[in-house]
Design a protein around this motif. Structure first.
Motif, PDB file in Angstrom:
ATOM      1  N   PHE A  54       0.828  -1.201   0.000  1.00 20.14           N
ATOM      2  CA  PHE A  54       0.000   0.000   0.000  1.00 20.14           C
ATOM      3  C   PHE A  54       0.866   1.257   0.000  1.00 20.14           C
ATOM      4  O   PHE A  54       0.547   2.238  -0.658  1.00 20.14           O
ATOM      5  N   GLU A  55       1.970   1.230   0.739  1.00 24.18           N
ATOM      6  CA  GLU A  55       2.869   2.387   0.767  1.00 24.18           C
ATOM      7  C   GLU A  55       3.425   2.683  -0.615  1.00 24.18           C
ATOM      8  O   GLU A  55       3.662   3.828  -0.967  1.00 24.18           O
ATOM      9  N   ARG A  56       3.635   1.633  -1.412  1.00 25.17           N
ATOM     10  CA  ARG A  56       4.153   1.795  -2.761  1.00 25.17           C
ATOM     11  C   ARG A  56       3.046   2.104  -3.778  1.00 25.17           C
ATOM     12  O   ARG A  56       3.328   2.304  -4.950  1.00 25.17           O
ATOM     13  N   GLY A  57       1.801   2.071  -3.332  1.00 25.47           N
ATOM     14  CA  GLY A  57       0.694   2.329  -4.244  1.00 25.47           C
ATOM     15  C   GLY A  57       0.342   1.143  -5.118  1.00 25.47           C
ATOM     16  O   GLY A  57      -0.362   1.277  -6.115  1.00 25.47           O
ATOM     17  N   ASP A  58       0.822  -0.040  -4.771  1.00 21.07           N
ATOM     18  CA  ASP A  58       0.552  -1.252  -5.545  1.00 21.07           C
ATOM     19  C   ASP A  58      -0.747  -1.877  -5.047  1.00 21.07           C
ATOM     20  O   ASP A  58      -0.752  -2.895  -4.369  1.00 21.07           O
ATOM     21  N   LEU A  59      -1.854  -1.251  -5.387  1.00 18.50           N
ATOM     22  CA  LEU A  59      -3.147  -1.687  -4.875  1.00 18.50           C
ATOM     23  C   LEU A  59      -3.694  -2.908  -5.606  1.00 18.50           C
ATOM     24  O   LEU A  59      -4.507  -3.639  -5.066  1.00 18.50           O
ATOM     25  N   VAL A  60      -3.251  -3.150  -6.833  1.00 20.97           N
ATOM     26  CA  VAL A  60      -3.740  -4.304  -7.588  1.00 20.97           C
ATOM     27  C   VAL A  60      -3.304  -5.595  -6.911  1.00 20.97           C
ATOM     28  O   VAL A  60      -4.109  -6.474  -6.624  1.00 20.97           O
ATOM     29  N   ILE A 109      -2.677   4.266   7.010  1.00 14.08           N
ATOM     30  CA  ILE A 109      -2.722   3.032   6.222  1.00 14.08           C
ATOM     31  C   ILE A 109      -1.911   1.932   6.899  1.00 14.08           C
ATOM     32  O   ILE A 109      -2.305   0.777   6.906  1.00 14.08           O
ATOM     33  N   ALA A 110      -0.780   2.284   7.505  1.00  8.18           N
ATOM     34  CA  ALA A 110       0.023   1.288   8.214  1.00  8.18           C
ATOM     35  C   ALA A 110      -0.765   0.722   9.386  1.00  8.18           C
ATOM     36  O   ALA A 110      -0.773  -0.479   9.630  1.00  8.18           O
ATOM     37  N   SER A 111      -1.442   1.583  10.092  1.00  6.79           N
ATOM     38  CA  SER A 111      -2.253   1.153  11.226  1.00  6.79           C
ATOM     39  C   SER A 111      -3.351   0.199  10.776  1.00  6.79           C
ATOM     40  O   SER A 111      -3.567  -0.847  11.379  1.00  6.79           O
ATOM     41  N   LEU A 112      -4.034   0.551   9.702  1.00  4.92           N
ATOM     42  CA  LEU A 112      -5.119  -0.308   9.200  1.00  4.92           C
ATOM     43  C   LEU A 112      -4.589  -1.651   8.705  1.00  4.92           C
ATOM     44  O   LEU A 112      -5.187  -2.694   8.978  1.00  4.92           O
ATOM     45  N   CYS A 113      -3.489  -1.631   7.988  1.00  4.94           N
ATOM     46  CA  CYS A 113      -2.905  -2.873   7.474  1.00  4.94           C
ATOM     47  C   CYS A 113      -2.498  -3.802   8.614  1.00  4.94           C
ATOM     48  O   CYS A 113      -2.753  -5.003   8.565  1.00  4.94           O
ATOM     49  N   ARG A 115      -3.650  -3.765  11.676  1.00  6.24           N
ATOM     50  CA  ARG A 115      -4.839  -4.208  12.403  1.00  6.24           C
ATOM     51  C   ARG A 115      -5.518  -5.366  11.678  1.00  6.24           C
ATOM     52  O   ARG A 115      -5.979  -6.308  12.309  1.00  6.24           O
ATOM     53  N   VAL A 116      -5.574  -5.290  10.361  1.00  2.09           N
ATOM     54  CA  VAL A 116      -6.147  -6.384   9.575  1.00  2.09           C
ATOM     55  C   VAL A 116      -5.344  -7.658   9.811  1.00  2.09           C
ATOM     56  O   VAL A 116      -5.898  -8.725  10.089  1.00  2.09           O
ATOM     57  N   ALA A 117      -4.027  -7.559   9.708  1.00  3.52           N
ATOM     58  CA  ALA A 117      -3.171  -8.733   9.910  1.00  3.52           C
ATOM     59  C   ALA A 117      -3.308  -9.275  11.330  1.00  3.52           C
ATOM     60  O   ALA A 117      -3.426 -10.487  11.528  1.00  3.52           O
ATOM     61  N   PHE A 118      -3.315  -8.386  12.315  1.00  2.00           N
ATOM     62  CA  PHE A 118      -3.433  -8.828  13.707  1.00  2.00           C
ATOM     63  C   PHE A 118      -4.773  -9.513  13.948  1.00  2.00           C
ATOM     64  O   PHE A 118      -4.842 -10.556  14.605  1.00  2.00           O
ATOM     65  N   PHE A 119      -5.845  -8.950  13.403  1.00  2.00           N
ATOM     66  CA  PHE A 119      -7.162  -9.572  13.542  1.00  2.00           C
ATOM     67  C   PHE A 119      -7.161 -10.960  12.931  1.00  2.00           C
ATOM     68  O   PHE A 119      -7.690 -11.908  13.518  1.00  2.00           O
ATOM     69  N   ARG A 120      -6.570 -11.099  11.757  1.00  2.00           N
ATOM     70  CA  ARG A 120      -6.531 -12.416  11.105  1.00  2.00           C
ATOM     71  C   ARG A 120      -5.726 -13.424  11.910  1.00  2.00           C
ATOM     72  O   ARG A 120      -6.096 -14.587  12.002  1.00  2.00           O
ATOM     73  N   VAL A 121      -4.627 -12.971  12.501  1.00  2.00           N
ATOM     74  CA  VAL A 121      -3.823 -13.870  13.354  1.00  2.00           C
ATOM     75  C   VAL A 121      -4.657 -14.332  14.544  1.00  2.00           C
ATOM     76  O   VAL A 121      -4.721 -15.534  14.838  1.00  2.00           O
ATOM     77  N   THR A 122      -5.291 -13.405  15.231  1.00  2.00           N
ATOM     78  CA  THR A 122      -6.067 -13.785  16.421  1.00  2.00           C
ATOM     79  C   THR A 122      -7.268 -14.645  16.039  1.00  2.00           C
ATOM     80  O   THR A 122      -7.626 -15.556  16.786  1.00  2.00           O
ATOM     81  N   GLU A 123      -7.864 -14.384  14.892  1.00  2.00           N
ATOM     82  CA  GLU A 123      -9.007 -15.183  14.434  1.00  2.00           C
ATOM     83  C   GLU A 123      -8.602 -16.644  14.200  1.00  2.00           C
ATOM     84  O   GLU A 123      -9.260 -17.567  14.688  1.00  2.00           O
ATOM     85  N   VAL A 124      -7.505 -16.855  13.491  1.00  2.00           N
ATOM     86  CA  VAL A 124      -7.033 -18.219  13.209  1.00  2.00           C
ATOM     87  C   VAL A 124      -6.572 -18.904  14.495  1.00  2.00           C
ATOM     88  O   VAL A 124      -6.874 -20.084  14.727  1.00  2.00           O
TER      89      VAL A 124
END
Length: 130
Positions: A54-60, A109-113, A115-124
């Motif tokens: 996301f920092e690089r703008g590579d959204l695809v 954006i770093a915070s959101l990214c 948080r998404v990863a942390f949520f996925r870790v805790t979910e699994v």
């Protein structure tokens, strides 16, 4: 040096994470304990992939390849966690929690990214430890 994710890189990441999981599964408990902290840090660094793209703008690639790679990294982290005792788990799980908090002080954006990863870790982890 960080490069943009391509299909080839995503495939390579999946192979490396599969290899990591196999090594963790085959390792002695002593070896797991010896390499626990560096291995956990390696996996946390790998979970920064979404943030970097996301920092690089590579959204695809961020939307497709990163989900698959992130899932593989989380599976590797879970494989490592399942080899830990309760004290080791508590000590190691502080790192992802603090890793998530550090991002909250940085760009949104770093915070959101993270948080998404942390949520996925805790979910699994919650699903596997049930």
């Amino acid at each position: 040096m960080h490069v943009a994710v391509t299909d080839r890189h995503a495939d390579l990441a999946d192979v490396l994470v599969d290899f990591f999981q196999a090594v963790v599964a085959a390792a002695s408990q002593r070896d797991v304990r010896t390499h626990l902290v560096p291995a956990a840090h390696f996996l946390l660094d790998a979970l920064c992939l979404r943030e970097r793209q996301f920092e690089r703008g590579d959204l695809v690639h961020a939307a497709v390849d990163i989900d698959a790679t992130e899932h593989a990294v989380i599976e590797a982290l879970v494989a490592l966690v399942l080899r830990m005792n309760e004290n080791e788990l508590a000590a190691v799980f502080v790192d992802p929690y603090e890793w998530k908090l550090v991002a909250a002080e940085g760009p949104r954006i770093a915070s959101l990214c993270r948080r998404v990863a942390f949520f996925r870790v805790t979910e699994v982890l919650a699903e596997r430890l049930r």
